[in-house]
Design a protein around this motif. Structure first.
Motif, PDB file in Angstrom:
ATOM      1  N   HIS A   1     -30.962  55.125  12.243  1.00 39.19           N
ATOM      2  CA  HIS A   1     -29.979  55.923  12.975  1.00 39.19           C
ATOM      3  C   HIS A   1     -29.856  55.387  14.409  1.00 39.19           C
ATOM      4  O   HIS A   1     -30.833  55.414  15.153  1.00 39.19           O
ATOM      5  N   SER A   2     -28.680  54.932  14.758  1.00 36.95           N
ATOM      6  CA  SER A   2     -28.428  54.363  16.096  1.00 36.95           C
ATOM      7  C   SER A   2     -29.441  53.283  16.440  1.00 36.95           C
ATOM      8  O   SER A   2     -29.973  53.241  17.559  1.00 36.95           O
ATOM      9  N   ILE A   3     -29.753  52.440  15.487  1.00 39.82           N
ATOM     10  CA  ILE A   3     -30.689  51.340  15.736  1.00 39.82           C
ATOM     11  C   ILE A   3     -29.913  50.042  15.960  1.00 39.82           C
ATOM     12  O   ILE A   3     -29.985  49.447  17.032  1.00 39.82           O
TER      13      ILE A   3
ATOM     14  N   MET B   1     -30.646  61.659  23.821  1.00 39.34           N
ATOM     15  CA  MET B   1     -30.224  61.404  22.443  1.00 39.34           C
ATOM     16  C   MET B   1     -30.162  62.718  21.654  1.00 39.34           C
ATOM     17  O   MET B   1     -29.242  62.928  20.868  1.00 39.34           O
TER      18      MET B   1
ATOM     19  N   PHE C   1     -34.461  59.838  28.177  1.00 40.40           N
ATOM     20  CA  PHE C   1     -33.594  59.171  27.211  1.00 40.40           C
ATOM     21  C   PHE C   1     -33.700  59.849  25.844  1.00 40.40           C
ATOM     22  O   PHE C   1     -32.691  60.080  25.173  1.00 40.40           O
TER      23      PHE C   1
ATOM     24  N   VAL D   1     -43.833  55.472  21.700  1.00 48.42           N
ATOM     25  CA  VAL D   1     -43.113  56.690  21.295  1.00 48.42           C
ATOM     26  C   VAL D   1     -43.987  57.518  20.349  1.00 48.42           C
ATOM     27  O   VAL D   1     -44.123  58.739  20.517  1.00 48.42           O
TER      28      VAL D   1
ATOM     29  N   ASP E   1     -43.008  47.954  14.515  1.00 54.19           N
ATOM     30  CA  ASP E   1     -42.002  47.180  15.243  1.00 54.19           C
ATOM     31  C   ASP E   1     -41.010  46.662  14.205  1.00 54.19           C
ATOM     32  O   ASP E   1     -41.387  45.895  13.311  1.00 54.19           O
ATOM     33  N   PHE E   2     -39.765  47.082  14.309  1.00 57.61           N
ATOM     34  CA  PHE E   2     -38.811  46.719  13.241  1.00 57.61           C
ATOM     35  C   PHE E   2     -38.388  45.247  13.270  1.00 57.61           C
ATOM     36  O   PHE E   2     -37.609  44.815  12.423  1.00 57.61           O
TER      37      PHE E   2
ATOM     38  N   GLY F   1     -37.358  53.642  13.471  1.00 57.96           N
ATOM     39  CA  GLY F   1     -36.915  53.806  14.875  1.00 57.96           C
ATOM     40  C   GLY F   1     -36.386  55.212  15.082  1.00 57.96           C
ATOM     41  O   GLY F   1     -35.377  55.426  15.753  1.00 57.96           O
ATOM     42  N   GLY F   2     -37.113  56.183  14.526  1.00 60.94           N
ATOM     43  CA  GLY F   2     -36.622  57.571  14.505  1.00 60.94           C
ATOM     44  C   GLY F   2     -36.931  58.370  15.748  1.00 60.94           C
ATOM     45  O   GLY F   2     -36.798  59.586  15.738  1.00 60.94           O
TER      46      GLY F   2
ATOM     47  N   HIS G   1     -36.473  63.800  15.296  1.00 57.75           N
ATOM     48  CA  HIS G   1     -35.574  64.953  15.122  1.00 57.75           C
ATOM     49  C   HIS G   1     -34.772  64.865  13.835  1.00 57.75           C
ATOM     50  O   HIS G   1     -34.507  65.888  13.192  1.00 57.75           O
TER      51      HIS G   1
ATOM     52  N   ASP H   1     -28.044  49.161  19.138  1.00 61.10           N
ATOM     53  CA  ASP H   1     -28.783  48.786  20.350  1.00 61.10           C
ATOM     54  C   ASP H   1     -28.923  47.271  20.502  1.00 61.10           C
ATOM     55  O   ASP H   1     -29.460  46.808  21.519  1.00 61.10           O
ATOM     56  N   TRP H   2     -28.510  46.522  19.494  1.00 59.50           N
ATOM     57  CA  TRP H   2     -28.817  45.092  19.484  1.00 59.50           C
ATOM     58  C   TRP H   2     -27.577  44.271  19.200  1.00 59.50           C
ATOM     59  O   TRP H   2     -26.618  44.762  18.597  1.00 59.50           O
TER      60      TRP H   2
END
Ligand SMILES: C[S@@+](CC[C@H](N)C(=O)[O-])C[C@H]1O[C@@H](n2cnc3c(N)ncnc32)[C@H](O)[C@@H]1O
Length: 357
Positions: free
Chosen positions: A261-263, A160, A156, A227, A245-246, A199-200, A204, A266-267
């Motif tokens: 970024h793209s966080i 990304m 995954f 991660v 944990d955000f 949540g990087g 990258h 997801d929710w």
């Protein structure tokens, strides 16, 4: 049906693509694209390639013919040659991305019609009850399932990075004005951290930012414990890493900017608002910027990269990409002020800037 439309219909009905994606998965298994890349300008003959890939020569030739027809590779004077595309696909992140799309995404898309039908075409897809769970026989939400299936966690992350490869970053010149908005006005006496990548992943974006700007402050990457632990050689990185944990309060107070970024995509809205609410107490009024690097769906002219990501979100997480109106509503509900949206031609993701009210 006229010729051109009939040809397009073969793409739409998946007649051409389904064989192609199966062949790409085979190519990963036997390192086909790597063998073609290594053969360079000399190319490689059937017998030799059959031996390198451990494949029956007739089977190999049939597969190669379809790859030639699909313009993935070429054939000249009895030898096969790689192309810029197949050489690119030989890279590790694309190899793992092929695995992710084939092994994880494709089974989830395959259950779409049945999943919709069973629910009378009014499915209530949730984090724990959607196509991913039906296809892979799990009750776990996507990210927990990835942790429980480590090869897919790796794939995954590679997916990304491949999804973004070759496209302008949020911080590329002409996209978000980093110098004007972040570097000018940065005050290390408030906090020496210039940018927190919330949540990087494996960093990258942080790495790309670090390569593009001689920045005056620290950069920090945050992600889940699993991660962060998976990152090799942390000491050599030009940024700090920490598990966070955000859904808990942001520990770094008054950084100049927090990149997500793209966080939020997801929710669902309720969880997205909670993520922003956990960030809010850390923000310094008139100083800290919140940068949501996200797809802003256009109703009139949606980009294929945007709509296919929307479908990926439905398949794996039961959530959706959002329009400008929907983004503004989430930002307002979290008690933040929407500032502006920055776009870049040909890039599906925008930068949505927000700050404390
Ligand atoms: C779609 S990926 C985006 C990664 C990276 N920002 C990018 O754009 O490539 C979402 C990231 O959120 C992380 N994540 C998921 N749940 C999290 C949580 N509760 N706290 C912190 N990070 C989380 C995942 O591990 C993953 O790296």
């Amino acid at each position: 049906m006229c010729g051109e439309i009939a040809l397009r219909a073969c793409f739409v009905t998946d007649e051409f693509q389904s064989a192609l994606s199966a062949h790409c998965k085979y190519a990963v298994q036997v390192k086909l694209f790597q063998h073609l890349r290594d053969a360079g300008d000399d190319g490689v003959g059937s017998e030799e390639l059959a031996e390198k890939t451990g494949t029956d020569v007739l089977l190999l030739e049939r597969i190669m013919r379809h790859l030639i027809a699909m313009k993935m590779i070429t054939f000249f004077k009895g030898r096969f040659f790689g192309t810029a595309l197949s050489h690119g696909l030989a890279a590790d992140n694309y190899q793992q991305s092929i695995d992710f799309c084939y092994d994880v995404a494709r089974p989830a898309f395959n259950v779409f019609p049945e999943h919709f039908k069973k629910a009378g075409y009014r499915p209530r897809i949730t984090f724990t009850n959607g196509p991913l769970q039906a296809a892979h026989g799990t009750d776990l939400p996507f990210f927990d399932w990835l942790v429980a299936t480590p090869p897919h966690l790796e794939e995954f992350d590679a997916f990304m990075s491949a999804y973004r490869a070759g496209k302008a970053d949020w911080c590329s010149p002409g996209f978000y004005p980093v110098e004007e908005q972040l570097i000018q006005g940065f005050d290390p006496s408030i906090n020496e951290v210039l940018l927190v990548d919330v949540g990087g992943g494996r960093g990258h974006d942080t790495l790309s930012f670090s390569a593009q700007y001689a920045h005056p402050g620290k950069l920090v990457l945050q992600d889940r414990e699993a991660v962060i632990t998976s990152i090799q050689d942390k000491e050599a990185l030009p940024f700090g890493c920490e598990a966070h944990d955000f859904f808990t309060p942001q520990p770094i107070q008054a950084a100049r900017a927090y990149l997500l970024h793209s966080i939020l995509h997801d929710w669902d809205d309720e969880a997205g608002i909670r993520i922003l609410e956990n960030l809010k107490p850390a923000l310094k009024a008139g100083y800290s910027r919140v940068l949501l690097n996200e797809i802003v769906l256009s109703e009139e002219n949606p980009m294929i990269a945007a709509t296919s990501m929307d479908m990926m979100m439905m398949a794996h997480m039961g959530v959706r990409e959002r329009t400008e109106v929907e983004w503004k509503a989430i930002i307002a509900k979290a008690g933040l002020r929407f500032v502006r949206i920055y776009d870049y031609p040909g890039v599906a993701e925008s930068v949505i800037e927000a700050e404390l009210l």
